[in-house]
Enzyme design. Sequence first.
Site, PDB file in Angstrom:
ATOM      1  N   ASN A 168       0.811  -1.219   0.000  1.00 22.47           N
ATOM      2  CA  ASN A 168       0.000   0.000   0.000  1.00 22.47           C
ATOM      3  C   ASN A 168       0.848   1.275   0.000  1.00 22.47           C
ATOM      4  OD1 ASN A 168       0.735  -0.810   2.660  1.00 22.47           O
ATOM      5  ND2 ASN A 168      -0.739   0.638   3.504  1.00 22.47           N
TER       6      ASN A 168
ATOM      7  N   GLU B 295       4.747  -4.712  12.369  1.00 21.25           N
ATOM      8  CA  GLU B 295       3.763  -3.625  12.309  1.00 21.25           C
ATOM      9  C   GLU B 295       2.602  -4.167  11.501  1.00 21.25           C
ATOM     10  OE1 GLU B 295       1.437  -1.230  10.750  1.00 21.25           O
ATOM     11  OE2 GLU B 295       3.093  -0.247   9.709  1.00 21.25           O
TER      12      GLU B 295
ATOM     13  N   CYS C 256      -2.668   1.487   7.029  1.00 23.76           N
ATOM     14  CA  CYS C 256      -2.822   0.734   8.280  1.00 23.76           C
ATOM     15  C   CYS C 256      -3.424   1.596   9.377  1.00 23.76           C
ATOM     16  CB  CYS C 256      -1.482   0.149   8.726  1.00 23.76           C
ATOM     17  SG  CYS C 256      -0.189   1.375   8.990  1.00 23.76           S
TER      18      CYS C 256
ATOM     19  N   GLU D  57       9.026   0.840  15.674  1.00 20.94           N
ATOM     20  CA  GLU D  57       9.698   1.470  14.545  1.00 20.94           C
ATOM     21  C   GLU D  57       9.787   2.969  14.828  1.00 20.94           C
ATOM     22  OE1 GLU D  57      11.086  -0.054  12.107  1.00 20.94           O
ATOM     23  OE2 GLU D  57       9.910  -1.777  11.429  1.00 20.94           O
TER      24      GLU D  57
END
Length: 487
Positions: free
Chosen positions: A158, A254, A288, A462
Amino acid sequence: MEASDKNGNSIEFDTFYNVIDGAAVKTPGKTRPLVNPSTGANNPAVPLSTAEDVDRAVQAGQKAAKSWAAVPWEERANAFRKFADAIEASSEDFAKLIMIEQGKPPMWARHEIAQGVQWIRDFCKMSCPGDVIEDTEERKIVTRYLPLGVVVGIIPWNFSIQSAFVKLPPAILTGNAFIWKPSPHTPYCSLKLAELGTQFFPAGILQALSGDDSLGPLLTEHPGVDMVSFTGSTHVGKKVMETCSKTLKRFTLELGGNDAAIVCADVDPVEVASKIGLYAFCNSGQICIAIKRLYVHESVYDTVLATLVGFAQSLKLGHEEDAFMGPVSNQPQYERVKELLADVKNTKLTVAAGSTEPLTGRKGYFLAPTIIDNPPEDSRIVVEEQFGPVLPVMKWSEEADVIQRANATDSALGASVWSRDAAQADRIAQQLEAGNIWINTHAEMQPNTPFSGYKQSGMGVEMGVEGLKSYCKLQSVQTRLFPLNLF
């Protein structure tokens, strides 16, 4: 297409190869075709990596990492700054690759490249120092963060470049070698960026392998890989964790989100609804941390809903210069969102905007931006992450109730609160179970801020200094000073 960096080195943008040990490597007879999700046209052939390609890349990474670890941080950062300048110089060519692989309209493709360049530069301003725990006349105790070795980054489709630049700069800046594994759906821009990177990093430090679904396990199970950083679905993330456990390698995950946004009674409903529409339908909802569940106080519900409907109906779909929303980025996801829309139709939920049917009369995987009016809390469109241009909007009246509803999910990546009352917004925010909370905004990210998920939305961190440290092994050093006095 061809472009050159400021040193005259050319990059061709119409042929695509793996990048292994400092070179673009052909895979004769081992390629596969892909499709442009906006037009249905065939995209160029890309490599289909084998176990032998993985072995070569890992071995090259292991060799390169040993010497790269000794390079001072500032020299590593300088290499990245030059890399960022070269990307920027050819940004239009890279943006065109995003358009054909992801289906992003031009404005968003260019934005992704520009954001990636900025994030590289921002990471270069950071550092990962150790701590001095004790420093006395008798003893000094310090911690230091050392590179792990070979890191694999598994990147989603994405945001194939922006997601990569969450992982790649921290991994390489901290002294590791990095193997870039793009999604099987979106390898084009990644391969070309890695090829460009060979002009700025030693051979083996930045490599890229393209392949199908069989490539991921070859990398995650490989004993020569020291860490895997994965962004993608929760289902696949669990498989990554399982395979990493076989060699006890490090990993960060993630994963999916089903972000809730809570709109309070005191907002300007028109202003807030317009902003929420952007965060819900940007990239066709394929983010997300997009807003995927919207809870609106009953006193402003009708105005917010009407404004959202107007916003959704105003969006131009396509791949032209003035388009806002592109297609769903690949056929498997297109079919999944269509199946969720079919469930909306079959359960007779109220569609306030858009349609439960695919768009007719156009090529590509386009779906209309769709809003569902006050569906039940247990409906699939509320419970499941749609990852497409569909937004359920629900009413609330009691604060405790809406907090409970927002938290009633296994996906806890992000959430937001919209209110003029700072005390109310903070009170609600403190009770939301998500790794990232926004107040009067949503989905904002920057390299200096840690990003992580709760529940089944991820493990590890992250970005931020904490994210840099995740690419390192921690070492404690205790030094006794002469004359020794041990007791």
